[in-house]
Design a protein around this motif. Structure first.
Motif, PDB file in Angstrom:
ATOM      1  N   LYS A  83     136.198  62.205  13.760  1.00  0.00           N
ATOM      2  CA  LYS A  83     136.307  62.841  12.451  1.00  0.00           C
ATOM      3  C   LYS A  83     135.971  61.827  11.368  1.00  0.00           C
ATOM      4  CE  LYS A  83     139.864  66.171  13.874  1.00  0.00           C
ATOM      5  NZ  LYS A  83     141.198  66.745  13.555  1.00  0.00           N
ATOM      6  N   ILE A  84     135.070  62.202  10.473  1.00  0.00           N
ATOM      7  CA  ILE A  84     134.621  61.334   9.386  1.00  0.00           C
ATOM      8  C   ILE A  84     135.241  61.830   8.081  1.00  0.00           C
ATOM      9  CG2 ILE A  84     132.651  60.240   8.275  1.00  0.00           C
ATOM     10  CD1 ILE A  84     132.710  59.838  11.315  1.00  0.00           C
ATOM     11  N   PHE A  85     135.963  60.943   7.370  1.00  0.00           N
ATOM     12  CA  PHE A  85     136.606  61.297   6.111  1.00  0.00           C
ATOM     13  C   PHE A  85     136.066  60.426   4.983  1.00  0.00           C
ATOM     14  CE2 PHE A  85     139.638  62.369   9.449  1.00  0.00           C
ATOM     15  CZ  PHE A  85     140.069  63.634   9.080  1.00  0.00           C
ATOM     16  N   GLU A  86     136.049  60.986   3.784  1.00  0.00           N
ATOM     17  CA  GLU A  86     135.677  60.223   2.588  1.00  0.00           C
ATOM     18  C   GLU A  86     136.953  59.657   1.985  1.00  0.00           C
ATOM     19  OE1 GLU A  86     132.924  60.643  -1.422  1.00  0.00           O
ATOM     20  OE2 GLU A  86     133.542  62.437  -0.320  1.00  0.00           O
ATOM     21  N   CYS A  87     137.050  58.347   1.933  1.00  0.00           N
ATOM     22  CA  CYS A  87     138.306  57.683   1.567  1.00  0.00           C
ATOM     23  C   CYS A  87     138.753  58.031   0.149  1.00  0.00           C
ATOM     24  CB  CYS A  87     138.149  56.175   1.723  1.00  0.00           C
ATOM     25  SG  CYS A  87     139.694  55.258   1.533  1.00  0.00           S
ATOM     26  N   GLU A  88     137.858  57.917  -0.823  1.00  0.00           N
ATOM     27  CA  GLU A  88     138.256  58.132  -2.217  1.00  0.00           C
ATOM     28  C   GLU A  88     138.707  59.560  -2.477  1.00  0.00           C
ATOM     29  OE1 GLU A  88     138.771  56.103  -4.757  1.00  0.00           O
ATOM     30  OE2 GLU A  88     138.402  54.471  -3.346  1.00  0.00           O
ATOM     31  N   SER A  89     138.090  60.528  -1.823  1.00  0.00           N
ATOM     32  CA  SER A  89     138.490  61.917  -2.051  1.00  0.00           C
ATOM     33  C   SER A  89     139.897  62.172  -1.537  1.00  0.00           C
ATOM     34  CB  SER A  89     137.497  62.867  -1.379  1.00  0.00           C
ATOM     35  OG  SER A  89     137.560  62.745   0.034  1.00  0.00           O
ATOM     36  N   ILE A  90     140.267  61.507  -0.447  1.00  0.00           N
ATOM     37  CA  ILE A  90     141.625  61.663   0.078  1.00  0.00           C
ATOM     38  C   ILE A  90     142.640  61.020  -0.859  1.00  0.00           C
ATOM     39  CG2 ILE A  90     143.163  61.023   1.972  1.00  0.00           C
ATOM     40  CD1 ILE A  90     140.755  61.254   3.826  1.00  0.00           C
ATOM     41  N   ASP A  97     146.758  69.949   0.063  1.00  0.00           N
ATOM     42  CA  ASP A  97     147.717  70.156   1.139  1.00  0.00           C
ATOM     43  C   ASP A  97     147.108  69.824   2.493  1.00  0.00           C
ATOM     44  OD1 ASP A  97     149.653  70.987  -0.640  1.00  0.00           O
ATOM     45  OD2 ASP A  97     149.072  73.095  -0.528  1.00  0.00           O
ATOM     46  N   ILE A  98     145.829  70.105   2.661  1.00  0.00           N
ATOM     47  CA  ILE A  98     145.140  69.834   3.917  1.00  0.00           C
ATOM     48  C   ILE A  98     143.802  69.164   3.611  1.00  0.00           C
ATOM     49  CG2 ILE A  98     144.085  70.837   5.980  1.00  0.00           C
ATOM     50  CD1 ILE A  98     146.085  73.072   5.872  1.00  0.00           C
ATOM     51  N   HIS A  99     143.490  68.097   4.365  1.00  0.00           N
ATOM     52  CA  HIS A  99     142.219  67.393   4.206  1.00  0.00           C
ATOM     53  C   HIS A  99     141.334  67.706   5.402  1.00  0.00           C
ATOM     54  CE1 HIS A  99     145.019  64.876   1.754  1.00  0.00           C
ATOM     55  NE2 HIS A  99     144.000  64.913   0.917  1.00  0.00           N
ATOM     56  N   TYR A 100     140.082  68.013   5.104  1.00  0.00           N
ATOM     57  CA  TYR A 100     139.120  68.319   6.161  1.00  0.00           C
ATOM     58  C   TYR A 100     138.084  67.194   6.241  1.00  0.00           C
ATOM     59  CZ  TYR A 100     141.091  73.016   6.186  1.00  0.00           C
ATOM     60  OH  TYR A 100     141.951  74.069   6.284  1.00  0.00           O
ATOM     61  N   PRO A 101     137.634  66.872   7.453  1.00  0.00           N
ATOM     62  CA  PRO A 101     136.599  65.839   7.587  1.00  0.00           C
ATOM     63  C   PRO A 101     135.269  66.330   7.030  1.00  0.00           C
ATOM     64  CG  PRO A 101     137.029  66.874   9.710  1.00  0.00           C
ATOM     65  CD  PRO A 101     138.066  67.410   8.766  1.00  0.00           C
ATOM     66  N   VAL A 102     134.461  65.379   6.521  1.00  0.00           N
ATOM     67  CA  VAL A 102     133.132  65.741   6.022  1.00  0.00           C
ATOM     68  C   VAL A 102     132.159  65.961   7.181  1.00  0.00           C
ATOM     69  CG1 VAL A 102     133.418  64.594   3.802  1.00  0.00           C
ATOM     70  CG2 VAL A 102     132.541  63.291   5.736  1.00  0.00           C
ATOM     71  N   VAL A 103     132.437  65.298   8.310  1.00  0.00           N
ATOM     72  CA  VAL A 103     131.642  65.483   9.530  1.00  0.00           C
ATOM     73  C   VAL A 103     132.605  65.436  10.716  1.00  0.00           C
ATOM     74  CG1 VAL A 103     129.793  64.584  11.003  1.00  0.00           C
ATOM     75  CG2 VAL A 103     129.588  64.397   8.522  1.00  0.00           C
ATOM     76  N   GLU A 104     132.322  66.227  11.715  1.00  0.00           N
ATOM     77  CA  GLU A 104     133.131  66.205  12.938  1.00  0.00           C
ATOM     78  C   GLU A 104     132.192  66.219  14.136  1.00  0.00           C
ATOM     79  OE1 GLU A 104     137.023  68.284  13.090  1.00  0.00           O
ATOM     80  OE2 GLU A 104     136.109  69.395  14.764  1.00  0.00           O
ATOM     81  N   LEU A 105     132.341  65.219  15.010  1.00  0.00           N
ATOM     82  CA  LEU A 105     131.490  65.078  16.189  1.00  0.00           C
ATOM     83  C   LEU A 105     132.333  65.323  17.434  1.00  0.00           C
ATOM     84  CD1 LEU A 105     129.740  61.746  15.095  1.00  0.00           C
ATOM     85  CD2 LEU A 105     128.857  64.068  14.795  1.00  0.00           C
TER      86      LEU A 105
END
Length: 738
Positions: free
Chosen positions: A448-455, A461-469
Motif C-alpha cells: 500500500k502506497i500512502f502520501e505522507c503529507e495528506s495523512i 476518519d479513514i485513509h486510503y492508499p494512492v496505489v495498492e499492489l
C-alpha cells in the motif's frame, strides 16, 4: 614599526596559515558551544551556577605567551623542553611553506604555550594594540578570587609591552628585509634561527637582552651558548647566514641531523606530557558532568520548596521551560554512570587507535605527524592534532544530540478501513527517495502506497492508499529505488523477489531462484541497478536489472552461508560492498569483488541477527532477538574479525519477533515487544526517547493491556525527525521527535 606589525599579523591570518591547524584553533570554541548548549538545557540562563567560562578555564588558565615564557628571569635551559618547543614551531612554518605561504610572524609574541609545552599560533598583538606604559603598568597585576570563602592571590603577567614588541620586530627582521628586498621563505628560516638562539640563551635583564640581540644581528654569539650548547650554536649560525641562498630550506632543515638525531629520554618525556594531558581532559569533563549533577539537585530542591509554598496549583501552572529543564536533567542524572562509562571508553579507543597508528611508540603528536621520509605534511600534522583532542568533540556533539529532543509525539494516525482484519501485521515500511510517499507491506499480501503529507494534514476518519499492489504471497520486505522514483522491490514468503512500477501499478519482473522465504531485499543507492536478497535457504543473491538475462530471473552472483540470512544492506556510498545478518548470530561484511570470504565478521550477538543498517560508510548497527542493538566500527576488525562492538544498546524488548530498525542522522529507531517505539543515538547505549502504542478495545473504546502486540516495523522519513511505525495489528502512526 606599528604599521608593519599590524600588516604582518593581519596578513598572516588572512593568508590562511591559521587554517593549517583547524583542530587546535577550533577546539576551545567547539567545547564552549557544546557546553553552552547543555547549559541552556539546564536552565543556566537564569542563574550563574553553571558557567562555561569556569569549565573551560582549566584548559586556558596556564596558557602563556611564548615571549613571556622566554623572558622569565627564572627560566633555565632544559634541552629537551627547548627542542620540543622549537620542533613544533618548525612544523607550523613547514606546514605554511608547503602551501606556498610565507609566515612573516615567526616571533615569540605570535605563539601561545600551554602548561604542557604545546605551542599554538595566534594572531599577535601589534605595537599599537599593546597600549602605552602609562595605560599598562609594568609591575605584576594581581587579581583577587574567592576560593571556598577565603581569598587567594593570583598573579597575572601583562602581555608584552609596546617597546618589547617593537624591539622584537627589529630582532626578527632578516638582513634582506632591512635592505627592502621582497620577503621570502628564507626570511622565515632566519627568524627560526633567532628563535632557536632565544630558547638556548636566557638572559636576566632587559638591558642585557637588548645588547645580546643586537650582537646577534652580526652573528656574534655570547660565550655561554658556545660553551654549553655548541651544536645548537652551530645550527643557529647556519640559519642566521646573511646570504639567504646559504640558509637551509625547510625540507633540508627537517632532514638535518640536528632535528632528527635521537635524544636520550625524549620518548619518556613525551609520554609523560601526553599522560598529563589525558588526565586533565578527563578531569575537565568529569567536572562538567558533576556541575550538571549539582545543578539538577538545586533545581529539584527549588521545585520542592515552590510546591510546598504554593500547593498543587503552582505545580499545574509551572513554566514549560522548567519542566523541560527537569526532564533533561533527570535523564542526565538517571544515566550519569553510563555517560561516564562512554566518556572513558571513547577516550580509551582513541588512545588505542593513536598507539596503533604510531606503532605503539609514545611520541608526541608532532613527531608522529612525520612521514616515513622524515618530512612533514599539513595533513599529517592536522591528523596528529585531531588525535590528541578531537575525540572529545564527537562525544560532546553526541551529548547535545542526546538532549535535543524530549519526547515522541503523534503527528498523525493512519486509519484504514480493514483495521479489524486479523491479518494486518505490517512487516516492512519504506519511504521513496523524496520522502513524499511511503509504502507498507505485510501478511495481507498487499503493498500500500500512502502520501505522507495528506495523512498528516487531512483529519479524515479513514485513509486510503494512492496505489495498492497485490501479491500472491505474504510480503516480508520492500525497498524503493533511490534513482527511479516510481520503482519499488518486494520479497515474499514463497522466495520470490519482485520489482514493481508504482506509477503504472504493474509488476515489472520476478526473480525466483531462492528455494525458501526471502526475508530481506535492498537496492544499492550508489548503483541503483544492483539488488540483493537474503533468504532462509542460506544464500544472498545479487541481481542486476540492466541485464536482459534478468527478465528470466537469473542472478549475477550468490554468497552461500551455513545459516538463514535475515537481512541484507548495501552501504550508501558503494555498490561493491554488502552486509548481512544471519541466524548463526553473526554479521558479515563482504567485498563483492571477492565473494568467497567475508571482509569482516562481527561476533557478539547471542541470538539471530534480524536487521543490519549502515550508519555511515564505516559504521553499521545490527539488531538481534537477544534484546540488543550493537554498533560496529568496521575499521576496528583484527584479521577479519570484530568481537568488540562500540556500543550495545539496551532498553527495548526483543526476544522473538522482527521489530524493525531504521537509521537517520545518528538516531536509531527500533520497535519493542512491549508495543513501544524506542529511539537511541549512536553515541550512547541508553534510549533517548520512547513511545508506547495504546491498545483500544474496538467495542468499548477503552484502553486495554494486550501483551501479544508488538511493534513490527519502523522507518525514518529521510534524514528528518519524523518516523512511521506500525505494530502487529496494523496500527500505523506518524511520530515526530520534539
Amino acid at each position: 614599526m606599528e604599521g608593519s606589525s599590524e600588516s604582518n599579523s593581519r596578513g598572516l591570518n588572512t593568508s590562511g596559515v591559521s587554517e593549517f591547524l583547524p583542530a587546535e584553533r577550533d577546539r576551545s570554541k567547539s567545547f564552549l558551544s557544546h557546553i553552552g548548549y547543555v547549559r541552556s538545557l539546564l536552565g543556566s540562563h537564569k542563574e550563574d551556577t553553571l558557567r562555561a567560562d569556569d569549565i573551560v578555564r582549566a584548559l586556558k588558565c596556564e596558557d602563556v605567551s611564548l615571549r613571556q615564557w622566554l623572558d622569565n628571569p627564572e627560566r633555565s635551559v632544559d634541552a629537551f623542553e627547548c627542542f620540543h618547543v622549537f620542533r613544533q614551531i618548525v612544523e607550523i612554518v613547514n606546514a605554511a611553506h608547503s602551501q606556498g605561504v610565507v609566515v612573516h610572524n615567526v616571533r615569540p609574541s605570535c605563539f601561545v604555550m600551554s602548561s604542557f609545552n604545546r605551542v599554538s599560533f595566534i594572531e599577535s598583538a601589534s605595537c599599537s594594540d599593546s597600549g602605552s606604559d602609562e595605560e599598562r603598568p609594568k609591575e605584576t597585576m594581581k587579581k583577587s578570587q574567592e576560593v571556598g570563602g577565603s581569598r587567594k592571590e593570583e598573579e597575572f603577567q601583562p602581555f608584552p609591552m609596546k617597546e618589547i614588541l617593537a624591539m622584537e620586530m627589529s630582532w626578527y627582521t632578516s638582513p634582506e628585509e632591512d635592505t627592502g628586498c621582497a620577503n621570502a621563505y628564507a626570511s622565515d628560516v632566519y627568524r627560526l634561527g633567532v628563535l632557536l638562539f632565544e630558547l638556548f640563551c636566557p638572559v636576566s635583564s632587559r638591558e642585557e637582552k637588548s645588547r645580546t640581540m643586537s650582537s646577534l644581528r652580526h652573528r656574534v654569539l655570547p660565550p655561554q651558548i658556545l660553551l654549553n650548547w655548541p651544536k645548537e650554536a652551530s645550527f643557529c649560525l647556519w640559519l642566521l647566514h646573511p646570504e639567504p641562498s646559504y640558509r637551509p630550506s625547510m625540507s633540508e632543515l627537517l632532514k638535518s641531523e640536528f632535528i632528527n638525531e635521537p635524544r636520550e629520554s625524549l620518548e619518556e618525556r613525551e609520554a609523560a606530557i601526553e599522560l598529563r594531558e589525558r588526565i586533565e581532559e578527563q578531569e575537565l569533563l568529569l567536572e562538567f558532568l558533576f556541575l550538571i549533577q549539582q545543578r539538577k539537585q538545586e533545581t529539584a530542591d527549588k521545585k520542592r520548596i515552590r510546591q510546598g509554598a504554593e500547593g498543587v496549583e503552582a505545580e499545574e501552572n509551572e513554566d514549560d521551560t522548567l519542566d523541560s529543564t527537569l526532564l533533561e536533567s533527570s535523564r542526565l542524572m538517571r544515566n550519569f554512570k553510563k555517560l561516564e562509562s562512554v566518556y572513558f571508553a571513547t577516550r580509551y579507543r582513541q588512545i588505542k587507535a593513536s598507539a596503533s597508528a604510531s606503532n605503539d611508540k609514545p611520541l608526541a603528536r608532532y613527531y608522529s605527524a612525520l612521514s616515513s621520509d622524515g618530512k612533514s605534511s599539513v595533513s599529517n600534522l592536522t591528523q596528529a592534532d585531531s588525535r590528541q583532542g578531537g575525540w572529545i568533540d564527537p562525544f560532546l556533539e553526541g551529548l547535545c544530540k542526546y538532549l535535543t529532543f524530549s519526547k515522541l509525539r503523534v503527528k498523525a494516525d493512519l486509519k484504514q478501513g480493514d483495521l479489524l482484519n486479523s491479518a494486518n501485521l505490517v512487516c516492512a515500511i519504506g519511504f521513496d527517495r523524496d520522502g513524499e510517499l511511503f509504502a507498507t507491506a505485510g501478511v495481507n499480501k498487499k503493498i500500500k502506497i500512502f502520501e505522507c503529507e495528506s495523512i498528516i494534514n487531512d483529519g479524515r476518519d479513514i485513509h486510503y492508499p494512492v496505489v495498492e499492489l497485490a501479491s500472491r504471497s505474504k510480503l516480508s520486505g520492500i525497498c524503493w529505488n533511490s534513482y527511479i522514483k516510481s520503482q519499488i522491490a518486494s520479497s515474499n514468503f514463497e522466495g520470490v523477489v519482485q520489482v514493481w512500477d508504482v506509477a503504472r501499478g504493474q509488476l515489472v519482473t520476478e526473480m525466483k531462484e531462492h528455494e525458501k522465504r526471502v526475508w530481506s531485499i535492498d537496492i544499492s543507492t550508489a548503483d541503483p541497478t544492483l539488488l540483493a536478497s537474503g533468504s532462509d535457504d542460506g544464500s544472498v543473491k545479487l541481481w542486476s536489472k540492466t541485464l536482459k538475462l534478468n527478465q528470466h530471473g537469473v542472478s549475477i552472483g550468490t554468497i552461500k552461508t551455513k545459516a538463514n540470512v535475515c537481512c541484507v544492506q548495501f552501504p550508501s556510498d558503494s555498490g561493491r560492498s554488502l552486509a548481512f545478518g544471519s541466524a548463526d548470530h553473526r554479521v558479515y561484511y563482504y567485498d563483492l569483488r571477492n565473494p568467497k570470504l567475508p571482509l569482516c565478521t562481527m561476533i557478539g550477538h547471542t541470538k539471530t541477527v534480524s536487521y543490519v543498517r549502515f550508519v555511515d560508510s564505516s559504521t553499521l548497527v545490527s539488531s538481534s532477538t537477544d534484546n540488543t542493538l550493537k554498533l560496529w566500527d568496521l575499521s576496528m576488525s583484527v584479521s577479519g574479525v570484530n568481537e568488540a562492538p562500540v556500543h550495545s544498546f539496551m532498553g527495548h524488548t526483543n526476544v522473538k519477533n522482527f521489530v524493525g530498525l531504521s537509521v537517520s542522522d545518528g538516531y536509531l529507531a527500533t520497535g519493542s515487544e512491549t508495543n513501544e517505539v524506542y529511539v537511541y543515538h549512536k553515541a550512547f547505549p541508553m534510549p533517548v526517547l520512547s513511545y508506547k502504542f495504546k491498545t483500544v478495545d474496538p467495542v468499548s473504546g477503552l484502553e486495554v493491556e494486550d501483551a501479544s502486540q508488538f511493534i513490527s516495523s519502523v522507518c525514518w522519513r529521510g534524514q528528518s525527525s519524523t518516523l512511521v511505525a506500525a505494530n502487529s495489528t496494523g496500527n500505523i502512526k506518524i511520530l515526530e521527535m520534539v
